[in-house]
Design an enzyme around this catalytic site. Structure first.
Site, PDB file in Angstrom:
ATOM      1  NE  ARG A   1     -34.932  42.775 101.818  1.00  0.00           N
ATOM      2  CZ  ARG A   1     -34.750  42.723 103.128  1.00  0.00           C
ATOM      3  NH1 ARG A   1     -33.529  42.807 103.630  1.00  0.00           N
ATOM      4  NH2 ARG A   1     -35.771  42.586 103.945  1.00  0.00           N
TER       5      ARG A   1
ATOM      6  CB  VAL B   1     -24.236  38.180 103.109  1.00  0.00           C
ATOM      7  CG1 VAL B   1     -25.122  38.979 102.171  1.00  0.00           C
ATOM      8  CG2 VAL B   1     -22.814  38.735 103.096  1.00  0.00           C
ATOM      9  CD  GLU B   2     -30.937  41.122 106.889  1.00  0.00           C
ATOM     10  OE1 GLU B   2     -31.683  42.017 106.444  1.00  0.00           O
ATOM     11  OE2 GLU B   2     -30.517  41.103 108.061  1.00  0.00           O
ATOM     12  CB  THR B   3     -29.260  42.442 101.570  1.00  0.00           C
ATOM     13  OG1 THR B   3     -30.348  42.434 102.500  1.00  0.00           O
ATOM     14  CG2 THR B   3     -29.720  43.048 100.255  1.00  0.00           C
TER      15      THR B   3
ATOM     16  CD  GLN C   1     -26.766  41.563 109.579  1.00  0.00           C
ATOM     17  OE1 GLN C   1     -27.930  41.788 109.262  1.00  0.00           O
ATOM     18  NE2 GLN C   1     -26.446  40.984 110.720  1.00  0.00           N
TER      19      GLN C   1
END
Lengths: 376, 376
Positions: free
Chosen positions: B127, B93-95, B314
């Protein structure tokens, strides 16, 4: 008693679910109004002196795409005919049910020729009944309005949705030790009182506010077994929260709407947001659907047919609105006459988007006199 | 400009109608939430800097029988799994989008382990975004709440539905010479002001009453091109009538809801009637459906994905409510994690009547720390 009320709700819920797969149910309205034709025991309160065989549930959404829900039967009717033989209609009818606003009066003004028309019908031995979805007045208060306008109408001939709410609770033997929370105006309270029910809320809660300090909670009366919601110009958040708490937290608490009209006629200068707003607000917070006792629900029609021992086929419903009055008559299995003296114009009636067709239409009820004269 | 707004409305209406016969639309919610997957031009305002490809319309009725409407596709998901490998989820996961109430705080109290968890995620370069349906505060006011609780959160990371309403109007190039009528609290007005829109209503109309003398009518501003409805503890009949007049009488006037939540958390001592009440009231009188900008509508998700240039696959949506948070994540095509620190219990999640299954569930977000430790 809370347990009994709970049974009532669960029965109502199962009816809603069942309706999608049974041809016994009829839906023919923009409000997805369900008419339950042969319901022998609506609730555990049903050991009532009144044999109410039919009730109805309409829901929150005016969403038109939902009309085509699988399993519902939509009645197709022939286009309405102009009333050309008033004598024939009068002869075939024993009881005329009149909507008031737009039929008898407009705001505070009598519509032309009304007294003479009513006198003529009475002279022919017809029973006259006056029905209104407005719940702000009691039948006694409506009686005074008729009197002020110079009309000789008995209280017993008047059926307002305020009266219908109290009559409904009586019909299900709503326990006298339970209370009713009212969101609405004085008419509802007066009718509840006359019917011998304990109540709270109403205009008294119009000035109440909530406090928002940490840990604060609103207390509510655990004996409230029904919330009755009608038009209320003093509607506020306190009432929304109080009614919601009763419906959500008191086991089996009923949610009764006097009507779901989008508009009402507070003054004759514009259309005002109607009882549908107050009901929609409570739907939004409870995620529950009300039981509607006013038009187009068939409760009042069943009550009238029972009270006076009338065959519904010998009733003619006369109104100015398609989605309340005419639908009310059709749901009850009555003849229907639309008058163009209120909110519906001929072009609205004949618009391809309108699916509600009365049996007949005419300009105003005093056409009974002129059409009759013409055919003599 | 009124003409342009009218086009927008008619497009939205045709979408609703079309949805019953097209497999492009997904419905998987108790509120009949429609996610329009490939809508290239939502309205004539759409020559916007923001490429909003997806909006959503949810309707007035929580009626469950309507879920099975012909033509809608219901997604079936596998049962949620307990979160057993936090590292793997974090790595993919990015956010992280966090709901606030029930995830970060409860009322005015921080939930255990939140600061450490957020610090850990930031240290891994993730993020963080905080999303709430509560429209009573602006993002600036929310920033202060985070600060008071000792959390270091930037205003730009906060997305309240008050902000979403203003962002939506910006995204459709709502004309600056038109006005917005607000039913709601201060947060909506503050965000409208920041976005440069003219507005009226809000708290100022909280004490207003209608006059009911014969012939009286309420005047309304013909330049109102949108009515924004959010939670409003000073809700009254004046506001219902004013908003209804704008929607019904101003050509093309938009009806925007910040959210339709049945309950909100004014205090932590009980559940309070939510924004769904105010929206339901306006539905009841206008017979119109709002455009919802808060959860579970995908508007905010699209906005975030656009603003930060994130792939939705993501994103992980973390929330405590199935029918808003988890649905919001799923409608947006994100991963979803349910935390049991708010309103949803494990038995509610696992109840046969619940059809909304997140990808994972865990007790609270600080489980990210302990689960991570355990797997090291």
């Amino acid at each position: 008693m809370a347990t009994k009320a709970a049974v009532s709700i669960s029965v109502a819920a199962s009816i809603t679910a069942a309706s999608s797969s049974s041809s016994k149910f009829v839906i023919n309205t923009p409000h997805r109004f369900l008419c339950l034709k042969r319901l022998s025991s609506f609730s555990s309160f049903s050991a009532s002196a009144l044999a109410i065989k039919c009730t109805s549930i309409s829901n929150c959404s005016p969403n038109k795409s939902a009309r085509s829900m699988e399993g519902f039967t939509t009645r197709t009717r022939a286009s309405a005919q102009p009333l050309e033989n008033a004598n024939e209609l009068i002869a075939s009818v024993e009881t005329f049910i009149f909507d008031c606003d737009g039929v008898i009066w407009k705001g505070d003004k009598l519509i032309d020729g009304v007294p003479e028309t009513l006198d003529m019908l009475r002279s022919k031995g017809k029973r006259l009944v006056f029905v209104t979805n407005n719940s702000t007045k009691s039948r006694k208060q409506y009686g005074k309005k008729f009197e002020t306008l110079g009309l000789n109408v008995n209280e017993e001939e008047i059926f307002a949705s305020s009266f219908a709410a109290a009559a409904y609770l009586k019909s299900i033997n709503f326990p006298k030790d339970k209370k009713v929370y009212a969101i609405g105006e004085d008419g509802i309270l007066k009718e509840l009182e006359l019917a011998g029910f304990q109540y709270l809320g109403g205009p008294e809660d119009g000035g109440k506010k909530i406090e928002l300090k940490p840990g604060f909670l609103m207390e509510h009366d655990k004996d409230v077994g029904a919330v009755v919601v009608g038009f209320d110009r003093y509607f506020n958040y306190y009432k929304v929260q109080y009614g919601t708490l009763c419906i959500r937290e008191n086991p089996g608490c009923l949610f009764i709407a006097t009507n779901r009209d989008a508009v009402t006629h507070l003054t004759d200068a514009q259309e005002w947001a109607g009882g549908g707003s107050m009901v929609g607000a409570i739907c939004g917070s409870t995620q529950r659907e009300p039981l509607v006792v006013g038009k187009p629900s068939t409760f009042m029609m069943d009550y009238l047919a029972n009270k006076f021992g009338i065959l519904k086929s010998q009733i003619c419903m006369v109104g100015d609105r398609l989605d309340t009055d005419i639908l009310f008559g059709q749901n009850g299995g009555c003849k229907t006459l639309l008058v163009l003296s209120g909110v519906t114009s001929l072009s609205m009636l004949q618009s391809p988007s309108n699916s509600i067709q009365p049996d007949f239409y005419t300009n105003k009820i005093s056409d009974f006199l002129s059409i009759k004269a013409a055919t003599l």
